[in-house]
Design a protein around this motif. Structure first.
Motif, mmCIF file in Angstrom:
data_model
loop_
_atom_site.group_PDB
_atom_site.id
_atom_site.type_symbol
_atom_site.label_atom_id
_atom_site.label_comp_id
_atom_site.label_asym_id
_atom_site.label_seq_id
_atom_site.Cartn_x
_atom_site.Cartn_y
_atom_site.Cartn_z
ATOM 1 N N ASN A 109 -0.972 3.881 1.176
ATOM 2 C CA ASN A 109 -1.026 5.079 2.350
ATOM 3 C C ASN A 109 -0.410 4.609 3.812
ATOM 4 O O ASN A 109 0.024 4.357 4.291
ATOM 5 N N GLU A 129 -6.180 -3.193 4.206
ATOM 6 C CA GLU A 129 -6.629 -1.740 4.000
ATOM 7 C C GLU A 129 -8.271 -2.679 3.680
ATOM 8 O O GLU A 129 -8.508 -3.973 3.369
ATOM 9 N N THR A 140 0.847 -1.337 0.203
ATOM 10 C CA THR A 140 -0.213 0.185 -0.378
ATOM 11 C C THR A 140 0.733 1.362 -0.054
ATOM 12 O O THR A 140 2.196 1.078 0.687
#
Length: 683
Positions: free
Chosen positions: A545, A592, A543
């Motif tokens: 993020n 996520e 990810t």
């Protein structure tokens, strides 16, 4: 005994015009024909199943052959598509599988939600789309639950050609001679015509004739070869006037011998079987075949031999086929539209999320397969399109992707729009109904399940998620590089937030605040190269993020690993230029929310057929009742045509049928049967 074949030679109502000057050079036509098929060799698929009837929720094991018209196996690695459809054309199974040098094996997991009835298994390769749809392999199987299944009397639909039939041809095959006799009822008797007989990519016979002087032909069978021979009639301008086919039996036969060590066996006794392949003259020949051993009492319907199955399929295809002379004799022959496929190709378009406009031309997108841990790199077109070619991806996987422009700027807030899959209608199975008669296989398996429940062995489940996360980290390091820093959280007094842990424990990282947003950077990376934030791999899932990474609870983390060696990271392209932060949590499943659009389905992995072994002398009290006693999809003989197998009988008594289906080294199909008895007590 003479074999009579009645052929209808079809006269076209509308002619396909061929460009170029009139030509009657038969040798030139033959050369063009063979050049055409050298580039576009038709292929076929044949599946052999461990059974032809299955229970709802069962597993159907099968072996696949992928070969050319002359039964030569297609070399190299290829992919074929497998479908299971019902009478409405609804797909219940749809997957791709690997074929290596023309041979592969796999299985169909029959869903528990299917209704009993007739189902159709179809198989094709992308290359086969260049030819008639009738080349697609089709086979019906029964899926039962309790009662017997009967299919409707409908027969497969043969493509009906919109042609009159002004010429009838009767062919007699006798004493190695093929006789063709023409009876012209409405054709121009003074017209000069060309007779062309073609088979397996070759022109096996050609001659010019005139109906006024010749209406019969005598041809040497040996010159024509064996199998399906297509018959075409052209005029001197190379316009197709009619076509048909003849089927010449092969003179080459494979004699397959199945020799069990004895005729009768006890339950749970080892069975040893020898196989021997010879030709017409008794000479040993090499071959490859599948072996299945079935409980004969459960399968009353006799199945066609492999040679008969192939012949029936070829005849059905020939009924609806005509040589594409327009394409064959065209001056500008085009390359095939579809290629032999050995990769999974996905076509997509990268666009900005808000505007839906394409990202800049020649942008580089790097895809990362989360489970397979493989990186792929593509470049976009001016409209944002790209092709993603995936190699050896098995099962379901999840794509992570990131992109940057050709100037090296990271592209934010974009998405991938994948092209729609092939929506070609799938073939339908015949309609069927259930009778009131109990099906023997369904009844047997119902009783077997009741017995197995009585002896069920229950084991406690083990939570392996943490081990899987650790394994993912180890696998990544083995594939790419070792971590430069490892921080084991159990060695430290933990802080309540990741931001505080970075400041006090994870020294290679630093956080900065830009506006209201926190960013994470890896120290010691070249600032002129590392212009952004690192890639995070949390419990094996990649990810970008940062907010999610910072939201993790330090008390739930086992370890953090930092990858910051610029030379090693260069192997991963721009996706690694900002470094990598890898996290392993205690639960091993932090991630996520899953985006379903990023899931892809790869190849289906073959599963080995499992059968009990009682060779170690230990007692196994669990009952053993099976419909298929043994299934080996690929057995090869030695140079002397010999092979051996061994398996164990079950707890059931009665007759077992041993069947082998395969091809000789020269491409001749064969099938052989043998039965043995299983009894209780000493022999």
């Amino acid at each position: 005994m003479a074999m009579i074949y009645k052929l209808s030679i079809l006269l076209a109502l509308s002619f396909c015009c061929i460009s170029g000057k009139a030509q009657t050079d038969l040798s030139a036509i033959g050369q063009q024909y063979e050049q055409y098929y050298a580039r576009q060799r038709p292929t076929k698929i044949q599946l052999v199943f461990n059974q032809d009837k299955f229970l709802v929720g069962d597993t159907a094991y099968f072996k696949a052959y992928f070969f050319y018209e002359n039964h030569e196996l297609v070399r190299g690695k290829q992919l074929i598509n497998i479908h299971l459809t019902d009478e409405a054309g609804k797909s219940w199974a749809d997957f791709k599988m690997n074929i290596s040098n023309g041979i592969g094996y796999n299985q169909i997991a029959i869903p528990t939600s299917v209704k009993p009835g007739m189902y159709l298994v179809s198989a094709n390769n992308e290359w086969m789309k260049n030819f008639e749809k009738d080349l697609v392999f089709k086979k019906e199987i029964q899926i039962v639950d309790k009662n017997q299944i009967i299919s409707s009397a409908e027969t497969p639909v043969i493509l009906e050609k919109p042609y009159d039939l002004p010429i009838k041809v009767a062919s007699r095959l006798s004493d190695q001679v093929v006789e063709l006799n023409l009876n012209a009822t409405s054709a121009n008797p003074n017209q000069d015509l060309l007779l062309l007989l073609t088979s397996k990519g070759k022109v096996v016979h050609s001659e010019s004739f005139n109906l006024s002087s010749k209406t019969s032909f005598k041809l040497n069978q040996k010159d024509l070869g064996s199998g399906i021979v297509q018959l075409s009639i052209l005029d001197t301008k190379q316009q197709l006037l009619g076509n048909g086919f003849i089927n010449i039996p092969s003179s080459q036969k494979v004699n397959a011998s199945i020799a069990p060590s004895k005729a009768s066996f006890n339950t749970r006794e080892k069975v040893e079987i020898s196989f021997d392949l010879t030709d017409n003259n008794g000479q040993a020949i090499e071959g490859e075949f599948s072996v299945k051993v079935l409980n004969q009492a459960l399968f009353s319907e006799k199945q066609n031999s492999l040679p008969d199955q192939i012949e029936i399929g070829e005849r059905l295809a020939a009924e609806a086929y005509q040589e594409p002379w327009g394409k064959i004799l065209a001056s500008d022959q085009k390359r095939p539209e579809y290629d032999l496929s050995n990769i999974i190709q996905k076509t997509g378009r990268a666009v900005f999320t808000k505007s839906n406009s394409p990202i800049p031309n020649q942008s580089e997108i790097i895809f990362y397969l989360q489970r397979s841990q493989v990186f792929y790199q593509v470049l976009t077109s001016p409209e944002g399109f790209f092709d993603l070619n995936l190699l050896d991806v098995y099962g379901e996987d999840e794509l992570f992707f990131t992109a940057e422009t050709k100037e090296g700027e990271i592209i934010e807030d974009f998405k991938i729009e994948w092209s729609s899959p092939d929506t070609t209608a799938l073939p339908k199975a015949r309609k069927s109904t259930q009778t009131e008669e109990i099906d023997a296989l369904a009844d047997f398996m119902r009783k077997t399940k009741i017995i197995e429940k009585s002896y069920a062995v229950f084991t406690s489940s083990l939570d392996t998620s943490t081990n899987q996360a650790a394994s993912a980290m180890t696998s990544f390091e083995k594939s790419y590089m070792l971590a430069d820093d490892v921080i084991l959280f159990e060695e430290y007094k933990l802080f309540p937030t990741m931001t505080e842990c970075i400041k006090e424990i994870i020294n290679p990282l630093r956080t900065i605040v830009i506006g209201k947003r926190k960013e994470v950077k890896i120290k010691a990376l070249n600032k002129s190269v590392a212009t952004g934030e690192p890639l995070y791999i949390i419990d094996g899932i990649a990810t970008k993020n940062t907010a999610y990474f910072l939201s993790l609870k330090p008390s739930e983390i086992v370890a953090v690993k930092i990858f910051r060696n610029s030379k090693k990271l260069a192997r991963l392209g721009f996706v690694g230029k900002n470094g990598i932060v890898m996290v392993q949590t205690k639960q091993g499943n932090a991630r996520e929310p899953l985006n379903q659009e990023n899931l892809i389905t790869g190849l289906q992995m073959p599963v080995r057929f499992l059968a009990p072994s009682y060779d170690n002398g230990t007692k196994n009290l669990k009952p053993d009742f099976r419909s298929t006693i043994f299934w080996a999809p690929s057995i090869s003989t030695d140079a002397n045509g010999n092979a051996k197998i061994a398996f164990y009988t079950s707890d059931d008594v009665g007759t077992l049928e041993i069947r082998i289906d395969g091809f000789s080294k020269n491409g001749e199909p064969f099938t052989a049967f043998k039965t043995i008895e299983v009894v209780n007590g000493s022999n």
